[in-house]
Design an enzyme around this catalytic site. Structure first.
Site, mmCIF file in Angstrom:
data_model
loop_
_atom_site.group_PDB
_atom_site.id
_atom_site.type_symbol
_atom_site.label_atom_id
_atom_site.label_comp_id
_atom_site.label_asym_id
_atom_site.label_seq_id
_atom_site.Cartn_x
_atom_site.Cartn_y
_atom_site.Cartn_z
ATOM 1 N N ASP A 61 -8.874 -5.574 -4.699
ATOM 2 C CA ASP A 61 -7.865 -6.518 -4.212
ATOM 3 C C ASP A 61 -7.729 -7.647 -5.225
ATOM 4 O O ASP A 61 -8.255 -7.560 -6.342
ATOM 5 C CB ASP A 61 -8.245 -7.030 -2.818
ATOM 6 C CG ASP A 61 -9.419 -8.015 -2.863
ATOM 7 O OD1 ASP A 61 -10.137 -8.062 -3.891
ATOM 8 O OD2 ASP A 61 -9.622 -8.731 -1.856
ATOM 9 N N LYS B 124 -5.815 1.560 -3.103
ATOM 10 C CA LYS B 124 -6.666 0.488 -2.565
ATOM 11 C C LYS B 124 -6.857 0.659 -1.059
ATOM 12 O O LYS B 124 -7.976 0.583 -0.543
ATOM 13 C CB LYS B 124 -6.043 -0.879 -2.862
ATOM 14 C CG LYS B 124 -6.901 -2.048 -2.373
ATOM 15 C CD LYS B 124 -6.180 -3.374 -2.509
ATOM 16 C CE LYS B 124 -5.212 -3.592 -1.367
ATOM 17 N NZ LYS B 124 -4.666 -4.957 -1.316
#
Length: 210
Positions: free
Chosen positions: A141, A122
Site C-alpha cells: 500500500d 494488492k
C-alpha cells in the site's frame, strides 16, 4: 543485496518485537466481507471503511444478498468511502460472479481473484494472506511503498517492483505479518510529513532516505 538482506533482517527482528501480534486493520467476519472492505479502502482510510461496513454487512452479509441488492442501495451505503459509484458497481459485479461461478465462495488463488472487478494484486494479496493465510506476496500500500524506499530496501518506485524486492528480502513465512508491521510503522512512526525518528524502533539502522 547482502547489505539489504542485513537491513531487512534487522528490521524484521525490531518490528517483531514492536508489533508481536499484527493483524489487518479492517473489520470482517468472512473472506467476502474482507474483499468488500479492501475494495472500499482504495484511496480511503481504514477507519472510514470500518465505520461504513457494519451497516453494509448487516444488510448484505453474503455474496447472494449483495448480488440481489439494487446498485443504488449499495451506492448509498458506501458513499462516504469515495469513488462510491465505481466501488459499488465493482462489488455488485463481483458478488454476482461469486454466486454464479463459485457457489458464493471467494476463490483462494491469485489467478482467480485478480479477474474479479476491482481486485488487483494488492487486494488479492490481502485477501489471500488474511482470509486464507496464504503467503502470495506483500501487500504494497502507500505506507509499504514509501517505507521500502525510505528504509533502504529498494530503489524501485512501482508497487509491483517493490513487491518483487521485498519477496527476495524476507522469508516467505513472514510476508503476511511483515506487510502489516510495515503499515503499522508507517502509521505510528514513519509518518510522511512528520516522522518520529527519535522514537522509531528501527531508527538506529534505517537509511532515512527521501
Amino acid at each position: 543485496m547482502a547489505s539489504r538482506k542485513k537491513l531487512a533482517s534487522l528490521t524484521l527482528e525490531a518490528l517483531k518485537e514492536a508489533y508481536p501480534t499484527p493483524a489487518c486493520a479492517l473489520h470482517y467476519d468472512t473472506p467476502f466481507q474482507l474483499l468488500v472492505a479492501v475494495v472500499l479502502s482504495a484511496q480511503c482510510t481504514d477507519v472510514r471503511v470500518n465505520l461504513t461496513t457494519p451497516a453494509l454487512f448487516a444488510k448484505f452479509p453474503t455474496p447472494k444478498e449483495f448480488a440481489q441488492a439494487p446498485l443504488e442501495e449499495i451506492e448509498n451505503l458506501v458513499k462516504s468511502c469515495g469513488f462510491y459509484r465505481t466501488k459499488a458497481e465493482n462489488l455488485s459485479k463481483t458478488a454476482k460472479i461469486l454466486v454464479e461461478k463459485y457457489d458464493g465462495e471467494v476463490p483462494n488463488t491469485m489467478e482467480e481473484l485478480v479477474k474479479l472487478p476491482g481486485v488487483g494484486r494488492k487486494t488479492a494479496n490481502c485477501i489471500l494472506g488474511n482470509a486464507f493465510r496464504i503467503a502470495s506476496g506483500f501487500v504494497v500500500d502507500t505506507h509499504v511503498l514509501r517505507l521500502s524506499r525510505k528504509i533502504g530496501f529498494t530503489d524501485e518506485t512501482t508497487p509491483e517492483q517493490v513487491e518483487k524486492a521485498l519477496i527476495l528480502l524476507f522469508p516467505k513465512d513472514e510476508w503476511i505479518d511483515m506487510s502489516h508491521r510495515l503499515i503499522y510503522l508507517g502509521r505510528e512512526y514513519c509518518v510522511a510529513r512528520r516522522p518520529r525518528c527519535e522514537s522509531c524502533p528501527i531508527s538506529s539502522f534505517c537509511l532515512k532516505r527521501q
